[in-house]
Write an enzyme that holds these catalytic residues in place. Structure first.
Site, PDB file in Angstrom:
ATOM      1  N   LEU A  30     -18.902 -90.116  60.137  1.00  0.00           N
ATOM      2  CA  LEU A  30     -18.437 -88.946  60.884  1.00  0.00           C
ATOM      3  C   LEU A  30     -18.562 -87.676  60.055  1.00  0.00           C
ATOM      4  O   LEU A  30     -18.551 -86.574  60.591  1.00  0.00           O
ATOM      5  CB  LEU A  30     -16.980 -89.136  61.311  1.00  0.00           C
ATOM      6  CG  LEU A  30     -16.724 -90.258  62.319  1.00  0.00           C
ATOM      7  CD1 LEU A  30     -15.229 -90.438  62.541  1.00  0.00           C
ATOM      8  CD2 LEU A  30     -17.416 -89.971  63.635  1.00  0.00           C
ATOM      9  N   GLY A  31     -18.637 -87.822  58.732  1.00  0.00           N
ATOM     10  CA  GLY A  31     -18.738 -86.651  57.880  1.00  0.00           C
ATOM     11  C   GLY A  31     -18.445 -87.013  56.439  1.00  0.00           C
ATOM     12  O   GLY A  31     -18.147 -88.165  56.109  1.00  0.00           O
ATOM     13  N   GLY A  33     -17.154 -85.016  52.381  1.00  0.00           N
ATOM     14  CA  GLY A  33     -16.647 -83.829  51.713  1.00  0.00           C
ATOM     15  C   GLY A  33     -16.408 -84.112  50.249  1.00  0.00           C
ATOM     16  O   GLY A  33     -16.850 -85.138  49.716  1.00  0.00           O
ATOM     17  N   GLY A  34     -15.686 -83.200  49.608  1.00  0.00           N
ATOM     18  CA  GLY A  34     -15.472 -83.325  48.182  1.00  0.00           C
ATOM     19  C   GLY A  34     -14.622 -84.519  47.785  1.00  0.00           C
ATOM     20  O   GLY A  34     -14.761 -85.046  46.682  1.00  0.00           O
ATOM     21  N   MET A  35     -13.743 -84.955  48.674  1.00  0.00           N
ATOM     22  CA  MET A  35     -12.856 -86.063  48.337  1.00  0.00           C
ATOM     23  C   MET A  35     -13.423 -87.413  48.711  1.00  0.00           C
ATOM     24  O   MET A  35     -13.107 -88.419  48.087  1.00  0.00           O
ATOM     25  CB  MET A  35     -11.504 -85.890  49.031  1.00  0.00           C
ATOM     26  CG  MET A  35     -10.612 -84.844  48.403  1.00  0.00           C
ATOM     27  SD  MET A  35      -9.062 -84.659  49.328  1.00  0.00           S
ATOM     28  CE  MET A  35      -8.472 -86.355  49.367  1.00  0.00           C
ATOM     29  N   GLY A  36     -14.244 -87.470  49.749  1.00  0.00           N
ATOM     30  CA  GLY A  36     -14.721 -88.772  50.171  1.00  0.00           C
ATOM     31  C   GLY A  36     -15.587 -88.686  51.408  1.00  0.00           C
ATOM     32  O   GLY A  36     -16.006 -87.606  51.828  1.00  0.00           O
ATOM     33  N   VAL A  38     -16.025 -89.917  55.518  1.00  0.00           N
ATOM     34  CA  VAL A  38     -15.326 -90.374  56.705  1.00  0.00           C
ATOM     35  C   VAL A  38     -16.286 -91.222  57.534  1.00  0.00           C
ATOM     36  O   VAL A  38     -17.338 -90.745  57.971  1.00  0.00           O
ATOM     37  CB  VAL A  38     -14.803 -89.199  57.551  1.00  0.00           C
ATOM     38  CG1 VAL A  38     -14.004 -89.727  58.740  1.00  0.00           C
ATOM     39  CG2 VAL A  38     -13.935 -88.284  56.709  1.00  0.00           C
ATOM     40  N   LYS A  52     -11.449 -92.771  56.192  1.00  0.00           N
ATOM     41  CA  LYS A  52     -11.828 -91.965  55.038  1.00  0.00           C
ATOM     42  C   LYS A  52     -11.782 -92.832  53.783  1.00  0.00           C
ATOM     43  O   LYS A  52     -10.753 -93.412  53.458  1.00  0.00           O
ATOM     44  CB  LYS A  52     -10.899 -90.769  54.856  1.00  0.00           C
ATOM     45  CG  LYS A  52     -11.216 -89.951  53.594  1.00  0.00           C
ATOM     46  CD  LYS A  52     -10.122 -88.953  53.252  1.00  0.00           C
ATOM     47  CE  LYS A  52     -10.146 -87.758  54.148  1.00  0.00           C
ATOM     48  NZ  LYS A  52      -9.175 -86.720  53.712  1.00  0.00           N
ATOM     49  N   ASP A 146      -2.735 -76.119  55.081  1.00  0.00           N
ATOM     50  CA  ASP A 146      -4.169 -75.910  55.251  1.00  0.00           C
ATOM     51  C   ASP A 146      -4.513 -75.769  56.734  1.00  0.00           C
ATOM     52  O   ASP A 146      -5.431 -76.411  57.245  1.00  0.00           O
ATOM     53  CB  ASP A 146      -4.958 -77.058  54.623  1.00  0.00           C
ATOM     54  CG  ASP A 146      -6.405 -76.661  54.302  1.00  0.00           C
ATOM     55  OD1 ASP A 146      -6.674 -75.448  54.192  1.00  0.00           O
ATOM     56  OD2 ASP A 146      -7.252 -77.554  54.160  1.00  0.00           O
TER      57      ASP A 146
END
Length: 687
Positions: A30-31, A33-36, A38, A52, A146
């Protein structure tokens, strides 16, 4: 990185992506990013989820894991509308992961780029729903920190606020690294720029900017370098041209420079709901049905968002007749669209509740008051329908989050929510055996769960019969008759029947909210064969939550202690209990010998340990024969020894035994000849 959804499209999996995470089958991405990353996943029942998985570099950082665990504990407090529920997580895995319900639809950013600003009833529904979500967050004592367009999904059912990855307790307990600014320029409050203060008022500043952006398609403080945007936020006026007049006043209040002057989330939700009601009246004028009465229904009534067509989601396999309904990874708290994960605890149940009626003896006998079963927290709204928290056979240690499985469902088949009337003998007599396949699967699941719990106490001879009363919308779990059954054994049957029923029904309500009518359950006991009467042992409702929070909130009680004092017949429980008992006794003797203000006679006190299979807890108790543990300091000493030693043993077993589920602890003192324990500490060993 959003953990809940995407624009509705599942990307193909890449080389190295897992095929399974926990009990979930991974079908794509699904996507990232910097942390992991998904992943798109499916439960055994075909429920779409977002999983995630944290990047290895983050996973190797002990500080990150501690923050990750804390985030789930905070997130599990949150229960409310327009939030995406956390279903499960495992921060102790080699690659920590968390799972939320899948929220189909674009982010606000994506939608505005493709279609332009929100208008009419959809705009008012957006403002109302997001304000309600933040009100629920703040009521739970949490700050989102956030709030921004990337963290709002526009699903066909309404807006959903997500990603509590940098959530913070309102008491100031930060989850983020000290000294690291969090947030996105343009969505950061003036006070955070000035003093790094991040409270509920900061969330409301971002909410005001969010609503203005949704209404106009323009960022209210413009674009540019971060320092330029920061200057405008702290000293400039927002661009609100195009925001509807009646909504503008609320937005202006939210965007006040001084935190004390801003409207609260609850007040903003109330104000916006008034505007929304006016819009709904116009939309529904001349309609055939009655006008909606609840805010959630109002949002749905005026919300205009096309359904997401995503053919890349694979259709689930047909369900097995023997599939246990309680096999959806749990959860509780609690909860919102979060990005944190705590492990397998029957999660987030901050309220405790009455848990099945008043107890009138050390054995924990239920007087069957119309209070509750084993829960007290209601849970979040999710899409599609919030996740009730149960556990899975594949990973029995996955987190459980308390949730009202019908929150946000406009027309549920179960209509007796909140009815605290005790099921009657007539209702029990009118109940019938399962007739539909769903009822048969449900009965089998409950009976299997009860049998499993009873087996650990050598009560295999007790069997549960499950029947259904559709008019009463109640599932009856009946035991007996067994001649001369000890009261403690009957209490174990009650607790097992209630816990198994609650989790199973919660899952059914989640997966079939508009067709599954059974949300109440009751445990009965027959005293003789052919008896047309039965005693009510306890009852409750699956929409109230089925567990208590382990993460610092769960509390042991007399019913659990009474169950723990029944000798176990499970070989692993016997082995761990024996080893832990000896280790606590040895450690306590050393602590007493060292002084620490403890009377030396306390070293001779009898210490015992047992397990409660209903709530997966280890109970430790000491018989204070000589009155040596009368002071707070002395009891704190024993609690410290018992907790440290017990948790070390439970963690060791947990790490090497995949079937081990006991991660909670409770410590109590029996004074003199008193038959009532005084609980001096409870908690979990994995947070």
């Amino acid at each position: 990185m959003s953990a809940a959804g995407s624009g509705g499209r599942v990307q193909p999996a890449r080389p190295g992506d897992p095929s399974r995470v926990g009990p979930y089958r991974i079908i794509g991405r699904l996507g990232s990013g910097g942390m992991g990353t998904v992943h798109a996943g499916l439960t055994a029942d075909g429920l779409r989820v977002a999983v995630k998985v944290i990047h290895p570099a983050q996973a190797e950082d002990p500080e990150f894991r501690a923050r990750f665990r804390r985030e789930v504990q905070l997130s599990a407090r949150v229960q409310g509308p327009c939030l995406v529920p956390l279903l499960a997580a495992d921060p102790e895995a080699d690659a920590p992961w968390l799972t939320t319900a899948y929220a189909p639809g674009p982010t606000l950013n994506q939608y505005l780029a493709d279609h332009g600003p929100l208008t009419g009833g959809t705009l008012y529904a957006f403002a109302t729903g997001t304000a309600q979500a933040l009100a629920a967050v703040h009521e739970a004592g949490v700050v989102h920190r956030d709030v921004k367009p990337q963290n709002v999904i526009l699903t066909p059912a309404g807006p959903r606020v997500l990603d509590f990855g940098i959530a913070r307790a309102a008491d100031g307990t930060s989850v983020t690294r000290t000294g690291v600014m969090t947030g996105t320029p343009g969505w950061i409050s003036p006070e955070y720029y000035r003093t790094s203060t991040a409270g509920p008022e900061g969330d409301m500043f971002a909410w005001g900017a969010l609503v203005a952006y949704a209404a106009t398609g323009r960022l209210p403080f413009g674009t540019g370098a971060p320092d330029v945007v920061a200057f405008r936020v702290m000293s400039g006026d927002p661009d609100l041209d195009g925001v509807p007049e009646e909504l503008r006043e609320v937005v202006e209040s939210a965007l006040a420079k001084e935190p004390a002057e801003r409207i609260s989330a609850a007040s903003a939700a109330q104000e916006c709901s008034r505007f929304l009601a006016s819009q709904a009246t116009q939309v529904l004028a001349g309609g055939d049905g009655p006008a909606p009465t609840r805010v959630g229904e109002l949002v749905t009534a005026v919300w205009e968002m096309p359904a997401v067509d995503d053919p890349t989601w694979h259709a689930p396999s047909p369900p097995s007749r023997r599939r246990a309904v309680t096999t959806v990874l749990v959860a509780a708290a609690v909860i919102g669209a979060l990005a944190g994960g705590a492990l397998a605890f029957p999660a987030a149940f901050p309220n405790g509740g009455d848990r099945g009626g008043a107890r009138d003896s050390a054995a924990g006998r239920s007087t069957a008051s119309p209070a509750r079963h084993a829960g007290g927290a209601t849970g979040p709204v999710g899409t599609p329908g919030p996740a009730a928290a149960t556990r899975t056979a594949a990973d029995p240690r996955g987190i459980r989050v308390p949730a009202d499985p019908l929150a946000g469902v406009a027309h549920p088949a179960f209509t007796r929510a909140g009815n605290e009337a005790q099921p009657s003998d007539d209702e029990w007599r009118a109940s019938t055996t399962a007739s539909t396949q769903e009822e048969k699967d449900t009965a089998q699941a409950i009976e299997d769960d009860v049998r499993s719990m009873l087996a650990t106490k050598g009560l295999d001879h007790l069997t549960a019969t499950v029947t259904f009363n559709r008019r009463a919308q109640t599932v009856m779990v009946t035991g007996g008759p067994v001649s001369q059954l000890p009261e403690d054994d009957q209490e174990v049957f009650r607790r097992a029947g209630e816990m198994a029923s609650c989790t199973t029904l919660a899952h059914r309500l989640q997966t079939s909210p508009t067709t599954w009518p059974y949300g109440r359950y009751s445990a009965f006991w027959k005293n003789s064969d052919g008896d047309i009467e039965a005693d009510v042992l306890g009852f409750g409702e699956a929409t109230d939550g089925c567990y208590y929070e382990v993460a610092g909130q769960w509390q042991g009680d007399e019913a659990g202690m009474a169950t723990a004092q029944i000798p176990s017949t499970d070989k692993d429980e016997i082995r761990v209990a024996d080893a832990t008992d000896k280790a606590i006794t040895a450690a306590w003797k050393i602590r007493v010998a060292e002084g620490n203000g403890v009377d030396p006679s306390a070293a001779d006190d009898d210490i015992n340990l047992g397990f409660d299979p209903a709530e997966k807890a280890a109970y430790v108790w000491i018989q204070d024969t000589y009155g040596a543990l009368v002071g707070r300091a002395q009891r704190a000493n024993f609690q410290d020894v018992a907790r440290r030693t017990t948790c070390r043993k439970l963690r060791d077993e947990y790490s090497r035994n995949q079937s081990w589920q006991y991660i909670r602890w409770s410590v109590a003192v029996y004074s003199g000849n008193m038959g009532t324990p005084e609980f001096i500490g409870s908690g979990d060993c994995l947070s």
